[in-house]
Scaffold this motif. Structure first.
Motif, PDB file in Angstrom:
ATOM      1  N   ALA A  27       0.835  -1.201   0.000  1.00  0.00           N
ATOM      2  CA  ALA A  27       0.000   0.000   0.000  1.00  0.00           C
ATOM      3  C   ALA A  27       0.867   1.247   0.000  1.00  0.00           C
ATOM      4  O   ALA A  27       0.544   2.235  -0.669  1.00  0.00           O
ATOM      5  CB  ALA A  27      -0.924   0.001   1.212  1.00  0.00           C
ATOM      6  N   VAL A  28       1.967   1.191   0.754  1.00  0.00           N
ATOM      7  CA  VAL A  28       2.874   2.328   0.901  1.00  0.00           C
ATOM      8  C   VAL A  28       4.299   1.809   0.871  1.00  0.00           C
ATOM      9  O   VAL A  28       4.628   0.858   1.593  1.00  0.00           O
ATOM     10  CB  VAL A  28       2.655   3.071   2.240  1.00  0.00           C
ATOM     11  N   VAL A  29       5.163   2.440   0.076  1.00  0.00           N
ATOM     12  CA  VAL A  29       6.588   2.134   0.102  1.00  0.00           C
ATOM     13  C   VAL A  29       7.318   3.364   0.632  1.00  0.00           C
ATOM     14  O   VAL A  29       7.231   4.452   0.043  1.00  0.00           O
ATOM     15  CB  VAL A  29       7.132   1.764  -1.285  1.00  0.00           C
ATOM     16  N   ILE A  30       8.021   3.204   1.756  1.00  0.00           N
ATOM     17  CA  ILE A  30       8.828   4.264   2.350  1.00  0.00           C
ATOM     18  C   ILE A  30      10.265   4.041   1.917  1.00  0.00           C
ATOM     19  O   ILE A  30      10.812   2.948   2.106  1.00  0.00           O
ATOM     20  CB  ILE A  30       8.734   4.239   3.885  1.00  0.00           C
ATOM     21  N   VAL A  31      10.884   5.048   1.342  1.00  0.00           N
ATOM     22  CA  VAL A  31      12.265   4.943   0.872  1.00  0.00           C
ATOM     23  C   VAL A  31      13.174   5.616   1.895  1.00  0.00           C
ATOM     24  O   VAL A  31      13.147   6.836   2.056  1.00  0.00           O
ATOM     25  CB  VAL A  31      12.446   5.593  -0.511  1.00  0.00           C
ATOM     26  N   GLY A  32      13.959   4.808   2.608  1.00  0.00           N
ATOM     27  CA  GLY A  32      14.887   5.345   3.591  1.00  0.00           C
ATOM     28  C   GLY A  32      14.611   4.822   4.982  1.00  0.00           C
ATOM     29  O   GLY A  32      13.499   4.974   5.496  1.00  0.00           O
ATOM     30  N   LEU A  54       9.007  -0.588   4.234  1.00  0.00           N
ATOM     31  CA  LEU A  54      10.138   0.336   4.289  1.00  0.00           C
ATOM     32  C   LEU A  54      11.343  -0.318   3.626  1.00  0.00           C
ATOM     33  O   LEU A  54      11.714  -1.448   3.970  1.00  0.00           O
ATOM     34  CB  LEU A  54      10.458   0.714   5.732  1.00  0.00           C
ATOM     35  N   LEU A  55      11.952   0.397   2.682  1.00  0.00           N
ATOM     36  CA  LEU A  55      13.132  -0.097   1.975  1.00  0.00           C
ATOM     37  C   LEU A  55      14.332   0.752   2.362  1.00  0.00           C
ATOM     38  O   LEU A  55      14.307   1.979   2.233  1.00  0.00           O
ATOM     39  CB  LEU A  55      12.917  -0.032   0.465  1.00  0.00           C
ATOM     40  N   GLU A  56      15.395   0.100   2.823  1.00  0.00           N
ATOM     41  CA  GLU A  56      16.639   0.771   3.188  1.00  0.00           C
ATOM     42  C   GLU A  56      17.767   0.161   2.381  1.00  0.00           C
ATOM     43  O   GLU A  56      17.936  -1.060   2.361  1.00  0.00           O
ATOM     44  CB  GLU A  56      16.901   0.606   4.682  1.00  0.00           C
ATOM     45  N   ARG A  57      18.529   0.998   1.704  1.00  0.00           N
ATOM     46  CA  ARG A  57      19.562   0.462   0.813  1.00  0.00           C
ATOM     47  C   ARG A  57      20.756  -0.112   1.556  1.00  0.00           C
ATOM     48  O   ARG A  57      21.516  -0.906   1.003  1.00  0.00           O
ATOM     49  CB  ARG A  57      20.036   1.540  -0.144  1.00  0.00           C
ATOM     50  N   ASP A  58      20.920   0.246   2.812  1.00  0.00           N
ATOM     51  CA  ASP A  58      22.025  -0.279   3.624  1.00  0.00           C
ATOM     52  C   ASP A  58      21.428  -0.922   4.869  1.00  0.00           C
ATOM     53  O   ASP A  58      20.684  -1.892   4.771  1.00  0.00           O
ATOM     54  CB  ASP A  58      22.995   0.858   3.960  1.00  0.00           C
ATOM     55  N   ARG A 190      12.802  -3.946   4.899  1.00  0.00           N
ATOM     56  CA  ARG A 190      13.791  -4.679   4.113  1.00  0.00           C
ATOM     57  C   ARG A 190      15.058  -3.847   4.009  1.00  0.00           C
ATOM     58  O   ARG A 190      15.040  -2.707   3.532  1.00  0.00           O
ATOM     59  CB  ARG A 190      13.254  -4.980   2.703  1.00  0.00           C
ATOM     60  N   THR A 191      16.156  -4.422   4.463  1.00  0.00           N
ATOM     61  CA  THR A 191      17.447  -3.751   4.409  1.00  0.00           C
ATOM     62  C   THR A 191      18.243  -4.229   3.199  1.00  0.00           C
ATOM     63  O   THR A 191      17.870  -5.204   2.531  1.00  0.00           O
ATOM     64  CB  THR A 191      18.244  -4.020   5.689  1.00  0.00           C
ATOM     65  N   HIS A 192      19.343  -3.513   2.902  1.00  0.00           N
ATOM     66  CA  HIS A 192      20.189  -3.844   1.748  1.00  0.00           C
ATOM     67  C   HIS A 192      19.346  -3.953   0.479  1.00  0.00           C
ATOM     68  O   HIS A 192      19.569  -4.832  -0.359  1.00  0.00           O
ATOM     69  CB  HIS A 192      20.959  -5.146   1.998  1.00  0.00           C
ATOM     70  N   CYS A 193      18.394  -3.050   0.346  1.00  0.00           N
ATOM     71  CA  CYS A 193      17.449  -3.112  -0.769  1.00  0.00           C
ATOM     72  C   CYS A 193      17.242  -1.710  -1.344  1.00  0.00           C
ATOM     73  O   CYS A 193      16.254  -1.037  -1.046  1.00  0.00           O
ATOM     74  CB  CYS A 193      16.120  -3.698  -0.284  1.00  0.00           C
ATOM     75  N   PRO A 194      18.170  -1.237  -2.187  1.00  0.00           N
ATOM     76  CA  PRO A 194      18.048   0.111  -2.749  1.00  0.00           C
ATOM     77  C   PRO A 194      16.940   0.201  -3.786  1.00  0.00           C
ATOM     78  O   PRO A 194      16.654  -0.767  -4.496  1.00  0.00           O
ATOM     79  CB  PRO A 194      19.414   0.345  -3.388  1.00  0.00           C
ATOM     80  N   VAL A 195      16.335   1.366  -3.863  1.00  0.00           N
ATOM     81  CA  VAL A 195      15.366   1.642  -4.917  1.00  0.00           C
ATOM     82  C   VAL A 195      16.146   2.106  -6.147  1.00  0.00           C
ATOM     83  O   VAL A 195      16.940   3.041  -6.075  1.00  0.00           O
ATOM     84  CB  VAL A 195      14.359   2.711  -4.476  1.00  0.00           C
ATOM     85  N   THR A 196      15.934   1.453  -7.260  1.00  0.00           N
ATOM     86  CA  THR A 196      16.664   1.785  -8.492  1.00  0.00           C
ATOM     87  C   THR A 196      15.809   2.509  -9.518  1.00  0.00           C
ATOM     88  O   THR A 196      16.337   3.136 -10.438  1.00  0.00           O
ATOM     89  CB  THR A 196      17.235   0.510  -9.128  1.00  0.00           C
ATOM     90  N   THR A 210      13.682  -2.582  -7.458  1.00  0.00           N
ATOM     91  CA  THR A 210      14.883  -2.806  -6.656  1.00  0.00           C
ATOM     92  C   THR A 210      15.666  -3.954  -7.276  1.00  0.00           C
ATOM     93  O   THR A 210      15.132  -4.697  -8.116  1.00  0.00           O
ATOM     94  CB  THR A 210      14.530  -3.170  -5.196  1.00  0.00           C
ATOM     95  N   PRO A 211      16.917  -4.158  -6.878  1.00  0.00           N
ATOM     96  CA  PRO A 211      17.663  -5.313  -7.389  1.00  0.00           C
ATOM     97  C   PRO A 211      17.054  -6.651  -6.981  1.00  0.00           C
ATOM     98  O   PRO A 211      17.393  -7.689  -7.554  1.00  0.00           O
ATOM     99  CB  PRO A 211      19.057  -5.136  -6.774  1.00  0.00           C
ATOM    100  N   HIS A 212      16.161  -6.626  -5.994  1.00  0.00           N
ATOM    101  CA  HIS A 212      15.586  -7.869  -5.475  1.00  0.00           C
ATOM    102  C   HIS A 212      14.152  -8.077  -5.930  1.00  0.00           C
ATOM    103  O   HIS A 212      13.492  -9.017  -5.456  1.00  0.00           O
ATOM    104  CB  HIS A 212      15.657  -7.866  -3.952  1.00  0.00           C
ATOM    105  N   GLY A 213      13.670  -7.225  -6.820  1.00  0.00           N
ATOM    106  CA  GLY A 213      12.316  -7.391  -7.316  1.00  0.00           C
ATOM    107  C   GLY A 213      11.579  -6.074  -7.421  1.00  0.00           C
ATOM    108  O   GLY A 213      12.064  -5.023  -6.994  1.00  0.00           O
ATOM    109  N   THR A 214      10.407  -6.148  -8.011  1.00  0.00           N
ATOM    110  CA  THR A 214       9.560  -4.977  -8.217  1.00  0.00           C
ATOM    111  C   THR A 214       8.342  -5.067  -7.304  1.00  0.00           C
ATOM    112  O   THR A 214       7.736  -6.141  -7.171  1.00  0.00           O
ATOM    113  CB  THR A 214       9.116  -4.889  -9.682  1.00  0.00           C
ATOM    114  N   VAL A 215       8.006  -3.939  -6.702  1.00  0.00           N
ATOM    115  CA  VAL A 215       6.858  -3.872  -5.799  1.00  0.00           C
ATOM    116  C   VAL A 215       5.831  -2.926  -6.401  1.00  0.00           C
ATOM    117  O   VAL A 215       6.119  -1.744  -6.628  1.00  0.00           O
ATOM    118  CB  VAL A 215       7.272  -3.368  -4.398  1.00  0.00           C
ATOM    119  N   ARG A 216       4.644  -3.421  -6.667  1.00  0.00           N
ATOM    120  CA  ARG A 216       3.572  -2.556  -7.158  1.00  0.00           C
ATOM    121  C   ARG A 216       3.048  -1.718  -5.997  1.00  0.00           C
ATOM    122  O   ARG A 216       2.788  -2.233  -4.908  1.00  0.00           O
ATOM    123  CB  ARG A 216       2.437  -3.400  -7.744  1.00  0.00           C
TER     124      ARG A 216
END
Length: 412
Positions: A27-32, A54-58, A190-196, A210-216
């Motif tokens: 429903a919501v993707v938080i970047v950071g 929540l997606l965190e690249r590190d 989800r950590t180690h998951c950058p938004v590309t 992301t490198p690990h898949g796409t989230v609608r």
């Protein structure tokens, strides 16, 4: 091997969640995954929003949130920032009960050192505005200031501004506390998951890659700190955020342990110091020579102007040894005020960034504001003046008048 609970592994604060599969839809993707993203995730999940990701690249707090001095205050020059600071202070003090974590909050107060009559007049205006909103700050004389901070040379100032309810806390513990609570309420981290990439379809948000898949998803919230301009650009949204290195140093334990002192700042130079919790002092300063960029290496060059400033206000600090230090990034905007709002041209692209050094202290209130913006609720504060659109057009660059705030409120 250290034992971790299932709850720890689920939050991403202690365990590595990189291997956990991404949901196909959210429903919501938080970047950071810094303090702003963590606060937003908690406030949304606590409010019953399902499908918060929540997606965190590190790792959590790996960026700016892991490197600040942890100061929390309501001493600002304008009502907007005073109200955000005061509401956040209330939340930091109650953090042990909600969301439930020990963040080492120390209510030692803030002490701004004022070197001349012009500075005193400026802060008298600020104190009047703060008092009108229930903040118990006041102007005090040099002798009283020196009693609060014995390092101070009272002959070097004409006055000080003091608020006893301000203080500092531990940022990493705060991020971890928010994320654990968010996970308890159903949020996924989800950590180690950058938004590309961010996909737009027919003028609306469609997916996050992301490198690990796409989230609608139909909602993205940018809390990417110093990297927010890049994230905004993925969606065609201009977020005028510039990275700027800031550094702090530690004396290490001193032979004579320092007394408990306020978070003390020299207004003219921006030099500041407070107890480090380990028998020494934390030292810092906004080096005016620093150029924008993503460099985060620690160097000792800025200690020379710090020692010069300390020599004028607190001579004993000018010669203290430094054992170590670190560098982090400010996420600065042209007027040094935050960007909070929803993109005008990309519906449901929300953002909370550009705090110019105040993201940690304002995070609890901002989590509320973004929650209410997402849910369509009436917020406790009109955030219209903080919209990124205030910088649209040639007249917008660097005009702090849009928010009513003055840059002098943003010295750290």
């Amino acid at each position: 091997m250290e034992r971790r609970t299932a709850e720890d592994r689920g939050t991403g604060t202690d365990g590595d969640t990189a291997a956990a599969p991404l949901p196909g839809r959210a429903a919501v993707v938080i970047v950071g995954g810094g303090v702003l993203g963590a606060s937003v995730a908690f406030h949304l999940a606590e409010a019953g929003v399902r499908g918060v990701l929540l997606l965190e690249r590190d790792t959590p707090a790996a960026g700016s949130s892991g490197k600040p001095v942890g100061g929390v205050r309501a001493q600002f020059s304008d009502p907007l920032n005073i109200r955000i600071g005061r509401r956040s202070l209330e939340a930091w003090r109650a953090f042990g009960e909600r969301p439930g974590a020990d963040i080492g909050f120390a209510q030692v107060g803030y002490l701004f050192l004022l070197g001349d009559a012009t500075e005193r007049a400026l802060f008298e205006e600020g104190v009047a505005a703060q008092n009108a909103l229930g903040v118990p700050s006041r102007i005090i004389g040099p002798a009283e200031a020196a009693a609060l901070c014995p390092y101070l040379d009272p002959d070097s100032i004409v006055a000080a501004a003091h608020c006893p309810t301000d203080g500092y806390a531990l940022p990493r513990e705060a991020v971890a506390g928010y994320l654990r609570a968010a996970a308890r309420h159903g949020a996924a981290i989800r950590t180690h998951c950058p938004v590309t990439a961010i996909d737009i379809r027919d003028g609306a948000l469609d997916a996050v890659r992301t490198p690990h898949g796409t989230v609608r998803t139909t909602t993205v919230i940018c809390c990417a700190g110093a990297w927010s301009a890049e994230v905004g650009a993925m969606a065609g949204v201009r977020l005028p955020v510039t990275p700027l290195r800031r550094q702090i140093a530690f004396t290490g334990p001193l032979d004579t342990p320092p007394p408990r002192i306020p978070f003390t700042l020299d207004f003219a130079s921006t030099a500041y110091f407070h107890n480090d919790g380990a028998g020494g002092l934390l030292l810092g300063m906004s080096d005016p020579r620093q150029q924008p960029g993503f460099g985060r290496e620690f160097s000792r060059e800025w200690l020379a102007p710090f020692r010069e400033a300390a020599g004028r206000r607190a001579p004993a600090l000018a010669t203290l040894p430094v054992s170590h230090g670190w560098a982090g990034l400010y996420e600065t905007t042209p007027d040094h005020n935050a960007l909070i709002g929803e993109a005008a041209d990309v519906p449901r692209f929300l953002y909370a960034t550009g705090f110019s050094g105040h993201g940690f202290l304002q995070a609890p209130a901002v989590g509320e504001l973004i929650r209410d913006l997402y849910l369509g609720r009436e917020p406790f504060l009109d955030i219209g003046p903080l919209a990124a659109s205030r910088f649209d057009g040639p007249a917008g660059e660097g005009n702090a008048g849009h928010t009513g705030a003055r840059p002098e409120a943003h010295i750290i």
